[in-house]
Design a protein around this motif. Sequence first.
Motif, PDB file in Angstrom:
ATOM      1  N   ARG A  16       0.747  -1.253  -0.085  1.00  0.00           N
ATOM      2  CA  ARG A  16      -0.086   0.076  -0.008  1.00  0.00           C
ATOM      3  C   ARG A  16       0.841   1.210  -0.028  1.00  0.00           C
ATOM      4  NH1 ARG A  16      -5.537  -1.054   3.564  1.00  0.00           N
ATOM      5  NH2 ARG A  16      -6.230  -2.688   2.387  1.00  0.00           N
ATOM      6  N   THR A  17       1.945   1.308   0.535  1.00  0.00           N
ATOM      7  CA  THR A  17       2.934   2.330   0.675  1.00  0.00           C
ATOM      8  C   THR A  17       3.404   2.783  -0.557  1.00  0.00           C
ATOM      9  OG1 THR A  17       3.590   1.929   3.094  1.00  0.00           O
ATOM     10  CG2 THR A  17       5.126   3.313   1.599  1.00  0.00           C
ATOM     11  N   ARG A  18       3.682   1.532  -1.324  1.00  0.00           N
ATOM     12  CA  ARG A  18       4.210   1.504  -2.720  1.00  0.00           C
ATOM     13  C   ARG A  18       3.310   2.232  -3.705  1.00  0.00           C
ATOM     14  NH1 ARG A  18       8.690  -1.208  -4.218  1.00  0.00           N
ATOM     15  NH2 ARG A  18       9.210  -1.447  -6.705  1.00  0.00           N
ATOM     16  N   GLU A  19       1.912   1.853  -3.423  1.00  0.00           N
ATOM     17  CA  GLU A  19       0.793   2.333  -4.344  1.00  0.00           C
ATOM     18  C   GLU A  19       0.868   3.864  -4.212  1.00  0.00           C
ATOM     19  OE1 GLU A  19      -2.430   0.127  -3.363  1.00  0.00           O
ATOM     20  OE2 GLU A  19      -1.736  -1.990  -4.460  1.00  0.00           O
ATOM     21  N   ARG A  20       0.892   4.074  -3.027  1.00  0.00           N
ATOM     22  CA  ARG A  20       0.485   5.597  -2.417  1.00  0.00           C
ATOM     23  C   ARG A  20       1.715   6.536  -3.015  1.00  0.00           C
ATOM     24  NH1 ARG A  20      -0.151   5.511   3.736  1.00  0.00           N
ATOM     25  NH2 ARG A  20       0.186   7.779   3.533  1.00  0.00           N
ATOM     26  N   LEU A  21       3.142   5.916  -3.164  1.00  0.00           N
ATOM     27  CA  LEU A  21       4.389   6.550  -3.528  1.00  0.00           C
ATOM     28  C   LEU A  21       3.974   7.007  -5.337  1.00  0.00           C
ATOM     29  CD1 LEU A  21       6.926   5.128  -1.336  1.00  0.00           C
ATOM     30  CD2 LEU A  21       6.174   7.705  -1.531  1.00  0.00           C
ATOM     31  N   VAL A  22       3.611   5.792  -5.873  1.00  0.00           N
ATOM     32  CA  VAL A  22       3.567   5.686  -7.231  1.00  0.00           C
ATOM     33  C   VAL A  22       2.368   6.605  -7.660  1.00  0.00           C
ATOM     34  CG1 VAL A  22       2.822   4.425  -9.232  1.00  0.00           C
ATOM     35  CG2 VAL A  22       4.501   3.663  -7.502  1.00  0.00           C
ATOM     36  N   ALA A  23       1.238   6.662  -6.972  1.00  0.00           N
ATOM     37  CA  ALA A  23       0.199   7.548  -7.128  1.00  0.00           C
ATOM     38  C   ALA A  23       0.508   8.983  -7.135  1.00  0.00           C
ATOM     39  CB  ALA A  23      -1.162   7.280  -6.269  1.00  0.00           C
ATOM     40  N   ALA A  24       1.422   9.222  -5.993  1.00  0.00           N
ATOM     41  CA  ALA A  24       1.864  10.661  -5.701  1.00  0.00           C
ATOM     42  C   ALA A  24       2.649  11.236  -6.638  1.00  0.00           C
ATOM     43  CB  ALA A  24       2.627  10.813  -4.360  1.00  0.00           C
ATOM     44  N   ALA A  25       3.614  10.299  -7.310  1.00  0.00           N
ATOM     45  CA  ALA A  25       4.532  10.638  -8.181  1.00  0.00           C
ATOM     46  C   ALA A  25       3.863  10.871  -9.560  1.00  0.00           C
ATOM     47  CB  ALA A  25       5.441   9.456  -8.410  1.00  0.00           C
ATOM     48  N   ILE A  26       2.929  10.243  -9.699  1.00  0.00           N
ATOM     49  CA  ILE A  26       1.971  10.535 -11.119  1.00  0.00           C
ATOM     50  C   ILE A  26       1.349  11.801 -10.902  1.00  0.00           C
ATOM     51  CG2 ILE A  26       0.079   9.902 -12.492  1.00  0.00           C
ATOM     52  CD1 ILE A  26       0.693   6.989 -11.733  1.00  0.00           C
ATOM     53  N   ASP A  27       0.613  12.075  -9.928  1.00  0.00           N
ATOM     54  CA  ASP A  27       0.171  13.460  -9.641  1.00  0.00           C
ATOM     55  C   ASP A  27       1.134  14.582  -9.741  1.00  0.00           C
ATOM     56  OD1 ASP A  27      -1.901  15.266  -8.706  1.00  0.00           O
ATOM     57  OD2 ASP A  27      -0.843  15.242  -6.740  1.00  0.00           O
ATOM     58  N   ALA A  28       2.373  14.336  -9.264  1.00  0.00           N
ATOM     59  CA  ALA A  28       3.614  15.468  -9.149  1.00  0.00           C
ATOM     60  C   ALA A  28       3.835  15.651 -10.613  1.00  0.00           C
ATOM     61  CB  ALA A  28       4.388  14.966  -8.074  1.00  0.00           C
ATOM     62  N   LEU A  29       4.220  14.553 -11.278  1.00  0.00           N
ATOM     63  CA  LEU A  29       4.918  14.641 -12.702  1.00  0.00           C
ATOM     64  C   LEU A  29       3.650  15.316 -13.684  1.00  0.00           C
ATOM     65  CD1 LEU A  29       6.064  11.273 -13.157  1.00  0.00           C
ATOM     66  CD2 LEU A  29       7.496  13.181 -13.470  1.00  0.00           C
ATOM     67  N   TYR A  30       2.474  15.048 -13.347  1.00  0.00           N
ATOM     68  CA  TYR A  30       1.253  15.735 -13.962  1.00  0.00           C
ATOM     69  C   TYR A  30       1.181  17.173 -13.700  1.00  0.00           C
ATOM     70  CZ  TYR A  30      -3.541  16.714 -15.729  1.00  0.00           C
ATOM     71  OH  TYR A  30      -4.619  17.186 -16.319  1.00  0.00           O
ATOM     72  N   ARG A  31       1.262  17.571 -12.735  1.00  0.00           N
ATOM     73  CA  ARG A  31       1.170  19.038 -12.094  1.00  0.00           C
ATOM     74  C   ARG A  31       2.481  19.754 -12.289  1.00  0.00           C
ATOM     75  NH1 ARG A  31      -1.379  19.794  -6.414  1.00  0.00           N
ATOM     76  NH2 ARG A  31      -0.198  17.821  -5.731  1.00  0.00           N
ATOM     77  N   TYR A  32       3.432  19.132 -11.967  1.00  0.00           N
ATOM     78  CA  TYR A  32       4.761  20.023 -12.168  1.00  0.00           C
ATOM     79  C   TYR A  32       5.649  19.863 -13.374  1.00  0.00           C
ATOM     80  CZ  TYR A  32       2.569  20.557  -7.284  1.00  0.00           C
ATOM     81  OH  TYR A  32       1.809  20.748  -6.430  1.00  0.00           O
ATOM     82  N   GLY A  33       5.843  18.613 -13.623  1.00  0.00           N
ATOM     83  CA  GLY A  33       6.734  18.061 -14.592  1.00  0.00           C
ATOM     84  C   GLY A  33       8.054  17.545 -13.928  1.00  0.00           C
TER      85      GLY A  33
END
Length: 217
Positions: A16-33
């Motif tokens: 679950r921690t791994r999934e949260r980190l991947v989801a957060a990385a996708i969100d960050a890449l989408y918003r900030y580059g």
Amino acid sequence: MTAPPARLTQAQRSGRTRERLVAAAIDALYRYGYAAVSTTLVAELAGVSRGAMLHQFSTKAHLMAEVAETTHQRNIAAYRSTLSGNSLTAEERLLTILDVGWLRHGSPDGVAHDEIRSATRSDPELAERVMPVLLRHAEETQETFFRLMAAAGITDRPVSDALLTMAVAALRGLALEKALGQDEAQVEAAFQQLRRTLGADIRDRLARTEEPGVIYV
């Protein structure tokens, strides 16, 4: 009396921690580059400690490889879900694939994947970790697309590969234009033109075969 919920195992908590980190990385890449994304930022967005972050992904490149794999698998699932159970002519199938591709390239998953891909040009560590993943994805996609085209009557592999390359490059470029603030109506008009152009090309090619096929999925 309701029984208390079962406690998660260590493996489940780690997953679950791994999934949260991947989801957060996708969100960050989408918003900030890509350039603005760090493992520290991803850990903050995921709500996990820096130590937990590094336990799952020792480097940013390691995390990005996982994001690339996750987004690719979601793309495959989206195509299969849309096409499953339908009987489609070759032209309808190509246009459906285009439609799904357009939606996916503009989604957070699609933007994140393309951010990672572009960044491999200037980040050697990322390229070393991620390019084998991206090349494997490209080979799998080419094979799948060729099988679809061959079943419809287009058995020339270079033609199939060229159609796929053109479609993917066009979708990627249009998605970038949209992300950079290009007028959305113009971008959408360009996509519709791409649809018409590829549709006409596939009709022309199938007209040269004896029996243009209907593909059942």
